[in-house]
Design a protein around this motif. Structure first.
Motif: not given
Length: 394
Positions: A261-265
């Protein structure tokens, strides 16, 4: 980055003297590299002291009148925004720039718009992150306005947190602690028109950013076609759609967690560093640097190019760290190849070679192209093996 970087591929300047009257604020060493006639006037500044620069810039420019204020370096985005407000010129102000620079403000903004971000908290001393560490078992502690991965700490247990508490923070900046995301890290570089990406490269990091060991490196390569690429392109569109007021170059750092799943950094409203500019120009026929400049002088970003690199579409870059400490004597051997897009060698004879403290403390920066990611990684290894330097011990 000296003023000589602000040029098109044919060597012509972004700011032609017949059209623009330039006042350049830069390090004295960069001013010394100028040739006569490149700019109208120069003001020497210490750009590394960006917090002080925010307050001192209006006084430094004095009574000069400006139409535009342009900044492309991460630590200068907020000083430039405050200068625009102080002298009353158009362009991004502090409120919007904070969302592209302040790691706490940006996470609050994007989370409120439905983007998944790591759980985080602002802290004034490491021990305040104890509850977050108990919850996740591993956290990241970093400066809110940090750049170049400097003073970033991965904390894996309470003993490490206590050690960091005793050591103290390495910067006077505000700090944040956030959940450690297990998975893979990526950077997504875009030319953006009012929150819509018009050209994008998605790249995967291959190395840790926590430390910069001697004889080590940080590398990335563009993703080959596949589900990960499509997922991250969609995530990039979603993130940029939350800043519909933004045009220019964007550098998004993101993860795919251990469940894919994509996660913002974090998100920077500027061109990526290292070899990203050269690789992006090669792949898309568009300069991220020029695309960052244009909206700051009231113009539109370039349209997407029809350039299609079908023979060697993949790109990658590496920042290579010194093999040992001492006094630099010279580059004894350097690679040469038609697939080598960039090779930057910043050290000069006599320069001290210290332990790298930030990602940019490299003895060489390279960018390459290839048929696919595997060939790019092989070519980056070839570049590293062919760089031979001489460093005298002290």
């Amino acid at each position: 980055m000296g003023y000589g970087a602000y040029r098109h591929d044919d060597g012509s300047p972004f700011f032609h003297p017949d059209e623009f009257d330039i006042t350049l604020l830069a390090r004295p060493r960069d001013i010394a590299q100028l040739t006569p006639g490149q700019v109208s006037r120069c003001i020497p500044v210490d750009i590394d002291a960006s917090a002080e620069l925010e307050l001192s810039l209006p006084a430094l420019v004095g009574d000069f009148e400006f139409d535009w204020v342009v900044a492309t370096q991460e630590r200068l985005l907020l000083p430039a925004a405050r200068l625009r407000e102080a002298v009353g010129v158009a362009g991004l102000g502090t409120e919007h720039t904070l969302l592209l620079r302040d790691k706490v403000a940006m996470k609050r903004h994007f989370s409120a718009h439905g983007i998944r971000v790591p759980e985080f908290t602002e802290i004034s001393e490491p021990i305040q992150a104890a509850e977050l560490l108990d919850k996740f078992g591993q956290i990241v502690v970093k400066p809110v306005h940090g750049a170049g991965s400097a003073d970033v700490h991965i904390v894996r247990d309470q003993n490490e947190l206590i050690g960091l508490q005793r050591q103290g923070f390495g910067s006077p900046d505000r700090y944040e602690a956030e959940e450690f995301i297990a998975g893979r890290q990526f950077h997504i570089d875009s030319v953006v028109n009012n929150g819509v990406p018009v050209a994008v490269s998605v790249s995967q990091y291959l190395d840790s950013h926590e430390t910069f060991p001697l004889n080590g490196q940080i590398r990335s390569h563009t993703l080959d076609d596949g589900p990960d690429l499509e997922l991250l392109l969609a995530f990039n569109r979603a993130v940029l759609g939350c800043i519909s007021w933004f045009s220019g170059a964007a550098h998004l750092e993101a993860f795919l967690d251990d469940r894919g799943r994509p996660v913002f950094c974090e998100l920077g409203g500027r061109p990526g560093g290292a070899g990203i500019e050269a690789a992006f120009r090669y792949r898309h026929g568009i300069s991220l640097l020029f695309s960052s400049v244009l909206p700051q002088v009231g113009r539109n970003v370039p349209d997407a190019s029809d350039l299609a690199r079908t023979d060697q579409p993949a790109t990658g870059w590496s920042m290579i760290y010194p093999p040992t400490l001492g006094r630099f004597r010279g580059y004894n051997a350097l690679p040469q190849a038609d697939w080598l897009l960039q090779l930057t060698t910043p050290y000069r004879p006599g320069d001290p070679v210290g332990q790298p403290r930030r990602s940019t403390d490299a003895i060489a920066v390279a960018a390459v192209c290839g048929r696919d990611s595997r060939e790019v990684v092989d070519r980056l290894a070839e570049v590293k093996s062919e760089i031979i330097v001489s460093i005298a011990p002290e």
